[in-house]
Design an enzyme around this catalytic site. Structure first.
Site, mmCIF file in Angstrom:
data_model
loop_
_atom_site.group_PDB
_atom_site.id
_atom_site.type_symbol
_atom_site.label_atom_id
_atom_site.label_comp_id
_atom_site.label_asym_id
_atom_site.label_seq_id
_atom_site.Cartn_x
_atom_site.Cartn_y
_atom_site.Cartn_z
ATOM 1 N N ARG A 32 55.000 -5.250 66.468
ATOM 2 C CA ARG A 32 53.911 -3.823 66.241
ATOM 3 C C ARG A 32 54.123 -3.126 65.229
ATOM 4 N NH1 ARG A 32 51.342 -0.872 71.646
ATOM 5 N NH2 ARG A 32 49.931 0.325 70.456
ATOM 6 N N ARG A 79 52.358 9.328 89.307
ATOM 7 C CA ARG A 79 52.919 8.271 88.744
ATOM 8 C C ARG A 79 52.069 7.085 88.144
ATOM 9 N NH1 ARG A 79 55.791 8.898 93.588
ATOM 10 N NH2 ARG A 79 57.641 9.901 93.375
ATOM 11 N N GLU A 129 42.798 3.526 58.276
ATOM 12 C CA GLU A 129 43.140 2.790 59.020
ATOM 13 C C GLU A 129 42.682 1.486 59.069
ATOM 14 O OE1 GLU A 129 45.914 3.882 60.832
ATOM 15 O OE2 GLU A 129 45.887 5.982 60.825
ATOM 16 N N HIS A 154 52.559 4.135 56.934
ATOM 17 C CA HIS A 154 52.670 5.477 57.657
ATOM 18 C C HIS A 154 54.166 5.766 57.651
ATOM 19 C CE1 HIS A 154 49.065 4.262 59.809
ATOM 20 N NE2 HIS A 154 49.101 5.175 60.574
ATOM 21 N N HIS A 199 53.784 9.704 56.838
ATOM 22 C CA HIS A 199 54.186 10.746 57.811
ATOM 23 C C HIS A 199 54.869 11.871 56.920
ATOM 24 C CE1 HIS A 199 53.699 7.978 61.642
ATOM 25 N NE2 HIS A 199 52.533 8.859 61.124
ATOM 26 N N HIS A 257 45.748 12.832 58.460
ATOM 27 C CA HIS A 257 46.389 11.757 58.345
ATOM 28 C C HIS A 257 45.670 10.405 57.511
ATOM 29 C CE1 HIS A 257 48.797 8.961 60.723
ATOM 30 N NE2 HIS A 257 47.777 8.203 60.644
ATOM 31 N N LYS A 277 49.262 3.269 73.773
ATOM 32 C CA LYS A 277 50.414 4.422 73.337
ATOM 33 C C LYS A 277 49.615 5.992 73.777
ATOM 34 C CE LYS A 277 53.214 2.810 69.464
ATOM 35 N NZ LYS A 277 53.420 3.007 68.212
ATOM 36 N N GLU A 303 56.560 -2.497 71.463
ATOM 37 C CA GLU A 303 57.065 -2.439 70.173
ATOM 38 C C GLU A 303 58.703 -2.890 70.009
ATOM 39 O OE1 GLU A 303 55.354 0.909 67.951
ATOM 40 O OE2 GLU A 303 56.848 0.876 66.588
ATOM 41 N N LYS A 335 44.282 -5.460 66.492
ATOM 42 C CA LYS A 335 45.210 -4.611 67.236
ATOM 43 C C LYS A 335 45.488 -5.388 68.643
ATOM 44 C CE LYS A 335 46.901 -0.181 68.464
ATOM 45 N NZ LYS A 335 46.892 1.073 68.324
ATOM 46 N N ASN A 352 52.622 -0.057 61.119
ATOM 47 C CA ASN A 352 53.272 1.297 60.423
ATOM 48 C C ASN A 352 52.750 1.139 59.141
ATOM 49 O OD1 ASN A 352 53.613 2.455 63.003
ATOM 50 N ND2 ASN A 352 55.694 1.661 63.037
HETATM 51 N N1 LIG Z 1 47.761 6.261 70.478
HETATM 52 C C1 LIG Z 1 47.769 5.746 69.396
HETATM 53 O O1 LIG Z 1 48.059 4.477 69.236
HETATM 54 C C2 LIG Z 1 47.266 6.692 68.161
HETATM 55 C C3 LIG Z 1 46.862 5.805 66.916
HETATM 56 C C4 LIG Z 1 46.357 6.763 65.775
HETATM 57 C C5 LIG Z 1 46.599 8.155 66.111
HETATM 58 N N2 LIG Z 1 46.703 8.560 67.113
HETATM 59 C C6 LIG Z 1 46.387 9.880 67.330
HETATM 60 O O2 LIG Z 1 45.134 10.428 67.295
HETATM 61 C C7 LIG Z 1 45.039 11.694 66.851
HETATM 62 C C8 LIG Z 1 43.891 11.670 65.701
HETATM 63 O O3 LIG Z 1 42.708 11.061 66.173
HETATM 64 P P1 LIG Z 1 41.310 11.392 65.397
HETATM 65 O O4 LIG Z 1 41.568 11.191 64.046
HETATM 66 O O5 LIG Z 1 40.323 10.798 66.247
HETATM 67 O O6 LIG Z 1 41.182 13.124 65.782
HETATM 68 P P2 LIG Z 1 40.466 14.124 66.597
HETATM 69 O O7 LIG Z 1 40.486 13.441 67.781
HETATM 70 O O8 LIG Z 1 40.844 15.523 66.209
HETATM 71 O O9 LIG Z 1 38.915 13.929 66.218
HETATM 72 C C9 LIG Z 1 38.670 14.404 64.952
HETATM 73 C C10 LIG Z 1 37.403 15.336 64.909
HETATM 74 O O10 LIG Z 1 36.222 14.563 65.129
HETATM 75 C C11 LIG Z 1 35.529 15.075 66.174
HETATM 76 N N3 LIG Z 1 34.922 14.213 66.899
HETATM 77 C C12 LIG Z 1 35.218 13.202 67.713
HETATM 78 N N4 LIG Z 1 34.252 12.446 68.094
HETATM 79 C C13 LIG Z 1 33.159 12.864 67.318
HETATM 80 C C14 LIG Z 1 31.756 12.549 67.064
HETATM 81 N N5 LIG Z 1 31.148 11.295 67.690
HETATM 82 N N6 LIG Z 1 30.968 13.180 66.367
HETATM 83 C C15 LIG Z 1 31.390 14.192 65.545
HETATM 84 N N7 LIG Z 1 32.403 14.758 65.664
HETATM 85 C C16 LIG Z 1 33.369 14.359 66.629
HETATM 86 C C17 LIG Z 1 36.629 15.941 67.008
HETATM 87 O O11 LIG Z 1 36.067 16.835 67.755
HETATM 88 C C18 LIG Z 1 37.641 16.665 66.014
HETATM 89 O O12 LIG Z 1 37.245 17.714 65.491
HETATM 90 C C19 LIG Z 1 46.237 12.073 66.216
HETATM 91 O O13 LIG Z 1 46.877 12.942 67.461
HETATM 92 C C20 LIG Z 1 47.219 10.798 66.395
HETATM 93 O O14 LIG Z 1 48.535 11.028 66.347
HETATM 94 C C21 LIG Z 1 47.265 7.735 68.084
HETATM 95 ZN ZN LIG Z 2 47.643 6.134 61.708
#
Ligand SMILES: NC(=O)c1ccc[n+]([C@@H]2O[C@H](COP(=O)([O-])OP(=O)(O)OC[C@H]3O[C@@H](n4cnc5c(N)ncnc54)[C@H](O)[C@@H]3O)[C@@H](O)[C@H]2O)c1
Ligand SMILES: [Zn+2]
Length: 368
Positions: free
Chosen positions: A242, A121, A185, A249, A253, A266, A143, A237, A227, A246
């Protein structure tokens, strides 16, 4: 080094940002009294590259560590992977004071946060974001989520970390595509909330692609503050505040989905979504041509797309429509009245949305 506090009463935490701060991680964790046994969720690439250093910093401060490797793919954000991770966590968690470390980009962060939110939990977790996107966005705000076949982020919770530790030196190994993706972003934050950051970005392209630590620190600090401020005012949200995050987005999306998540990543899709949102803002008389042009030029400067190619307008419109129907939400867009001036606009006529989407095939948005 910069620190930003996410102010949420008992659930408040710090975001620590800097180049070369990694050696201080152990001390930060100790101060939090977070547990003694770190279950580190990451992928093989990151473990190979930085695992020894992480282990050294943690064991040097008396933490017992266990690495759980997950595949390097969006598919890792699944119930199935979460279930495997939870089982291994439960095995590790014998007579221990366990906490989770999310060591990676948004994929690892969202999955690890989700696991932390449901195991027993809810247990302590820490975000150590290693991508620009994760440092400016996904690691902050609690999130957490995994995806279903039906859609992204459909299963999850709001569950805040105890610390976000953004070591800028990790960004040196990111490939340029990932930097650009994160910059989409960053541009979003500047457009909705920060004229000063916007001008800074206009002048610092070279420094950003060179991964200049001071430049990146300024950017990550500015975005973290924005943020944190939004999350403080509207954590879950519920107030609509919040939702300004978006910006770009809604249509972004739809473009991602219409391209089967292959045509655009993305950041690229969000860039195109911002182009459409700026166009809609212009069609509704909210923004002047010069500001609209500045936004388009900034997106272009960072190597992000400003014209849709290879995905049909009909598919994007269908994906957008399906998304709205699916979520049961009214048509609501984050538009802008100028740089730093977000505007929520409801019930925009479908024809106008269609025109703006079609305009983005010709990069018309801000030209007329
Ligand atoms: N929780 C939230 O508020 C929120 C907000 C925006 C996006 N997201 C989510 O985040 C995800 C995308 O995140 P992302 O863009 O970081 O993608 P990711 O986590 O897939 O990372 C992108 C790539 O970079 C590589 N990588 C990571 N750190 C590295 C480093 N220091 N050096 C070299 N390579 C590295 C990873 O292995 C991967 O191949 C999506 O699933 C999205 O839905 C969540
Ligand atoms: Zn985004």
């Amino acid at each position: 080094m910069h620190k930003v506090r996410v102010n949420l009463g008992k659930r408040s935490y710090q975001i620590v940002i800097g180049g070369g701060i990694f050696y201080q991680l152990g001390a930060y964790l100790k101060k939090l009294d977070i547990g003694t046994d770190a279950f580190i969720i990451t992928n093989a690439f990151l473990k190979n590259k930085y695992g020894a250093k992480l282990l050294q910093v943690l064991s040097g401060n008396g933490f017992n560590c266990h690495f759980k490797l997950v595949a390097d793919s969006e598919k890792t954000k699944s119930i199935e992977t979460a279930s495997l991770v939870i089982k291994e966590l439960a095995k590790f968690d014998q007579k221990k004071k366990v906490f989770i470390i999310a060591f990676g980009g948004g994929v690892v962060g969202d999955l690890a946060g989700f696991v932390a939110s449901v195991y027993k939990r809810g247990i302590n977790y820490v975000q150590i974001p290693t991508t620009l996107l994760a440092q400016v966005d996904s690691a902050i705000g609690g999130k957490t989520a995994v995806d279903l076949d039906l859609g992204k982020n459909l299963v999850g919770a709001f569950y805040q970390p105890r610390l976000v530790f953004s070591e800028i030196n990790f960004l040196k190994s990111l490939d340029i595509m990932q930097v650009r993706c994160g910059m989409a972003e960053v541009i979003k934050y500047a457009v909705i909330k920060d004229q000063k950051l916007f001008s800074f970005l206009e002048n610092k392209y070279q420094k950003v692609v060179q991964r200049n630590p001071a430049t990146l620190e300024t950017i990550i600090h500015a975005c973290s503050r924005i943020k944190a401020g939004i999350v403080y005012r509207d954590e879950k949200e519920t107030l609509g505040l919040r939702s300004i995050l978006n910006f770009g987005h809604t249509i972004g999306h739809a473009i991602e989905a219409a391209g089967g998540y292959k045509s655009y990543n993305h950041g690229q899709a969000v860039s195109l979504g911002m182009i459409v949102a700026v166009d809609l803002s212009k069609r509704l008389g909210l923004i002047d041509t010069q500001s609209a042009l500045r936004i388009r030029n900034l997106i272009k400067l960072y190597g992000l797309p400003i014209k849709i190619k290879g995905v049909s307008a009909a598919k994007i419109i269908r994906a957008h429509y399906h998304d709205k129907k699916f979520s049961g939400k009214e048509n609501k867009f984050v538009l802008i009245g100028g740089i730093g001036k977000p505007r929520i606009v409801r019930n925009i006529k479908l024809d106008l949305i269609k025109e703006a989407i079609c305009g983005a095939f010709f990069a018309l948005p801000v030209s007329g």
